[in-house]
Design a protein around this motif. Structure first.
Motif, PDB file in Angstrom:
ATOM      1  N   ALA A 125       3.648  65.123  -1.573  1.00 19.83           N
ATOM      2  CA  ALA A 125       3.157  64.654  -2.870  1.00 19.83           C
ATOM      3  C   ALA A 125       4.313  64.549  -3.860  1.00 19.83           C
ATOM      4  CB  ALA A 125       2.098  65.596  -3.418  1.00 19.83           C
ATOM      5  N   SER A 126       4.350  63.442  -4.600  1.00 19.33           N
ATOM      6  CA  SER A 126       5.357  63.272  -5.641  1.00 19.33           C
ATOM      7  C   SER A 126       4.787  62.391  -6.741  1.00 19.33           C
ATOM      8  CB  SER A 126       6.650  62.689  -5.057  1.00 19.33           C
ATOM      9  OG  SER A 126       7.712  62.808  -5.991  1.00 19.33           O
ATOM     10  N   GLU A 127       5.673  61.872  -7.596  1.00 18.24           N
ATOM     11  CA  GLU A 127       5.203  61.084  -8.739  1.00 18.24           C
ATOM     12  C   GLU A 127       6.334  60.219  -9.277  1.00 18.24           C
ATOM     13  OE1 GLU A 127       6.475  62.333 -12.174  1.00 18.24           O
ATOM     14  OE2 GLU A 127       7.833  63.141 -10.668  1.00 18.24           O
ATOM     15  N   GLY A 128       6.000  59.360 -10.261  1.00 18.34           N
ATOM     16  CA  GLY A 128       6.983  58.498 -10.880  1.00 18.34           C
ATOM     17  C   GLY A 128       6.506  57.060 -10.925  1.00 18.34           C
ATOM     18  N   GLY A 129       7.437  56.133 -10.710  1.00 18.51           N
ATOM     19  CA  GLY A 129       7.085  54.730 -10.725  1.00 18.51           C
ATOM     20  C   GLY A 129       8.274  53.857 -11.056  1.00 18.51           C
ATOM     21  N   PRO A 130       8.257  52.588 -10.617  1.00 19.64           N
ATOM     22  CA  PRO A 130       9.408  51.709 -10.790  1.00 19.64           C
ATOM     23  C   PRO A 130       9.686  51.323 -12.237  1.00 19.64           C
ATOM     24  CG  PRO A 130       7.532  50.485  -9.937  1.00 19.64           C
ATOM     25  CD  PRO A 130       7.147  51.928  -9.900  1.00 19.64           C
ATOM     26  N   CYS A 153       8.375  54.121  -1.601  1.00 19.20           N
ATOM     27  CA  CYS A 153       6.954  54.119  -1.242  1.00 19.20           C
ATOM     28  C   CYS A 153       6.784  53.930   0.264  1.00 19.20           C
ATOM     29  CB  CYS A 153       6.217  53.011  -1.997  1.00 19.20           C
ATOM     30  SG  CYS A 153       5.967  53.331  -3.755  1.00 19.20           S
ATOM     31  N   ASP A 154       7.604  53.054   0.835  1.00 19.36           N
ATOM     32  CA  ASP A 154       7.519  52.837   2.275  1.00 19.36           C
ATOM     33  C   ASP A 154       7.873  54.114   3.041  1.00 19.36           C
ATOM     34  OD1 ASP A 154       6.850  50.223   1.714  1.00 19.36           O
ATOM     35  OD2 ASP A 154       8.860  49.424   2.106  1.00 19.36           O
ATOM     36  N   GLU A 192       1.255  50.457 -11.941  1.00 21.15           N
ATOM     37  CA  GLU A 192       2.042  51.269 -11.011  1.00 21.15           C
ATOM     38  C   GLU A 192       1.163  51.838  -9.898  1.00 21.15           C
ATOM     39  OE1 GLU A 192       6.067  52.715 -13.217  1.00 21.15           O
ATOM     40  OE2 GLU A 192       4.380  54.116 -13.294  1.00 21.15           O
ATOM     41  N   ALA A 193      -0.063  52.200 -10.223  1.00 19.95           N
ATOM     42  CA  ALA A 193      -0.987  52.665  -9.176  1.00 19.95           C
ATOM     43  C   ALA A 193      -1.218  51.562  -8.145  1.00 19.95           C
ATOM     44  CB  ALA A 193      -2.308  53.105  -9.805  1.00 19.95           C
ATOM     45  N   LEU A 194      -1.396  50.326  -8.619  1.00 21.01           N
ATOM     46  CA  LEU A 194      -1.589  49.206  -7.696  1.00 21.01           C
ATOM     47  C   LEU A 194      -0.310  48.937  -6.898  1.00 21.01           C
ATOM     48  CD1 LEU A 194      -3.424  46.964  -6.655  1.00 21.01           C
ATOM     49  CD2 LEU A 194      -2.639  45.528  -8.564  1.00 21.01           C
ATOM     50  N   PHE A 195       0.837  49.104  -7.512  1.00 20.65           N
ATOM     51  CA  PHE A 195       2.114  48.972  -6.803  1.00 20.65           C
ATOM     52  C   PHE A 195       2.174  49.957  -5.640  1.00 20.65           C
ATOM     53  CE2 PHE A 195       6.575  50.073  -6.137  1.00 20.65           C
ATOM     54  CZ  PHE A 195       7.226  48.840  -6.138  1.00 20.65           C
ATOM     55  N   PHE A 196       1.814  51.201  -5.888  1.00 26.43           N
ATOM     56  CA  PHE A 196       1.786  52.202  -4.808  1.00 26.43           C
ATOM     57  C   PHE A 196       0.823  51.769  -3.706  1.00 26.43           C
ATOM     58  CE2 PHE A 196       2.649  55.776  -8.139  1.00 26.43           C
ATOM     59  CZ  PHE A 196       3.964  55.350  -8.267  1.00 26.43           C
ATOM     60  N   TYR A 197      -0.361  51.316  -4.128  1.00 26.73           N
ATOM     61  CA  TYR A 197      -1.392  50.921  -3.161  1.00 26.73           C
ATOM     62  C   TYR A 197      -0.894  49.795  -2.257  1.00 26.73           C
ATOM     63  CZ  TYR A 197      -5.860  49.218  -1.363  1.00 26.73           C
ATOM     64  OH  TYR A 197      -6.876  48.826  -0.543  1.00 26.73           O
TER      65      TYR A 197
END
Length: 426
Positions: A125-130, A153-154, A192-197
């Protein structure tokens, strides 16, 4: 694999009527880090653990992190990449598990080494975003951050091949979370949530940072929940609220009053997790005992607060956030390219953010009730949607006054009373 890992733990706690509370905590010495995790686990609250990394690791200066370890110099966080895998496994041994998951928090625009290191020691588990771990924190080009986060993410998503369910939390709801109208925070967090998805992550949390008006915060969280429901239909997701990220009250009573409002917001809005702040925030990095006190206080407030979720789609915040999200999604089927284009054109524009890839045309204000609004929308596609109140420009003294609004409100008797009067449900 719904129900597994960090996200599954939070979901089960929520279903049982419990708010999960979490500290920001990171110490470079393994024994102190282990003691901090134990204290968090044993607090009188439903908790998850945190390994917050040091600033050298965040910016990829691993040589300095390793040198500090060799010289016995304390860092402002846990240098996960520089400690040996055996060392970190010993820190986690007998603590981290299905009843006490641990998340790595870092602040990096290039977290590939961090993600590899956390996977190597059994964390997921981690966190953040581009966007959110690029614009506020330095001058890394947004295009580089986007590529780094795609690769990261990959790396994390590959864990699903083993049957585990990795979890990522957006930091977008906190991006320069002071003086930023909630609609932009909600939009970036949802994107960002959609980016992860789209990069294969199926256990996701979307963040929102407490702002300057509790009613507006409740409206924002409702909007965020609605957007996540629309964008992440088959993902396991939850919302995490952050206690106020700006200048914190200096008095204990002010700090606890503000934290209490954050706990009320989290529970009343149906959110599942809360990142706490402590009475020491205005002065220094908090000690373990201060973190435990904050966790237990937030849990006690949560226990006496009722859930009262608001409709998410009929508000001004939802209208603005939805318009921003849709404008970005219409730009390109590749969300990374769409986000780059949105910032290049000023369709997303963070007020007072000095990063070269931010247009810097938008401006905001705080009204007499503490609500955040737009004084200039720049080129964002909000014409006819957002109520814009033009100003003559903000002075340095005006900016400082706005940034200290919460501190003043909660540290003074008259101001604290006014702030309390805008609480959730008032």
């Amino acid at each position: 694999m719904t129900g597994a890992g960090f996200g599954g733990f939070v979901r089960r706690a929520h279903d049982a009527g419990q708010l999960v509370v979490q500290p920001r905590m990171g110490m470079s010495e393994p024994a102190r880090m282990r003691a901090g995790l134990l204290a968090t686990r044993d607090a009188a609250a439903t908790t998850v653990g945190t390994l917050t990394l040091d600033s050298y690791t965040r910016v990829g200066d691993l040589e300095s992190a390793e040198l500090a370890l060799l010289e016995g110099v304390s860092l402002n966080g846990y240098p996960l990449v520089s400690h040996t895998e055996d060392t970190t496994r010993q820190v986690l041994d007998g603590i981290r598990g299905q009843h006490f998951p641990v998340q790595v928090r870092h602040g990096s625009a290039a977290p590939q080494d961090i993600f590899r290191a956390l996977l190597a020691v059994g964390l997921d588990a981690s966190e953040g975003g581009p966007v959110s771990y690029c614009l506020p924190y330095g001058r890394v080009p947004l295009r580089e951050s986007m590529a780094n986060w795609s690769a990261s993410c990959d790396i994390l998503a590959s864990l699903r091949e083993t049957g585990a369910e990795p979890h990522l939390e957006t930091f977008g709801g906190c991006v320069l979370g002071q003086l930023c109208p909630p609609s932009l925070l909600v939009a970036v967090s949802a994107l960002e949530a959609l980016f992860f998805y789209r990069h294969g992550i199926r256990s996701i949390s979307a963040s929102y940072a407490q702002q300057t008006n509790a009613r507006q915060d409740a409206e924002a969280v409702a909007a965020l929940r609605s957007l996540c429901g629309e964008l992440l239909p088959d993902a396991e997701w939850h919302v995490v609220v952050y206690a106020y990220m700006g200048l914190y009250p200096e008095t204990p009573q002010g700090a606890y009053r503000l934290l209490g409002q954050a706990a009320e917001l989290a529970v009343a809005s149906g959110s599942e997790r809360l990142i706490v702040k402590t009475v020491a925030e205005s002065r220094r990095i908090p000690e373990v005992g201060e973190n435990v006190a904050a966790l237990e206080y937030a849990a006690s407030v949560a226990a006496r607060t009722e859930r009262a979720p608001r409709p998410g789609t009929g508000s001004q915040t939802y209208a603005e956030a939805s318009a921003l999200v849709n404008a970005v999604l219409e730009m390109d089927d590749d969300l990374g390219q769409a986000l780059l284009g949105a910032f290049a054109l000023g369709y997303l524009d963070v007020p007072y953010c000095l990063h070269p890839d931010n247009a810097g045309l938008s401006r905001s204000y705080i009204d007499a009730d503490g609500r955040l609004g737009w004084s200039d929308i720049g080129r964002m596609p909000l014409s006819g949607i957002a109520e814009v109140r033009p100003s003559r420009g903000i002075t340095s003294s005006g900016l400082i006054a706005s940034l200290s609004y919460i501190r003043r409100s909660f540290d003074t008797e008259s101001g604290a009373g006014a702030a309390d009067g805008i609480g959730v449900g008032a």
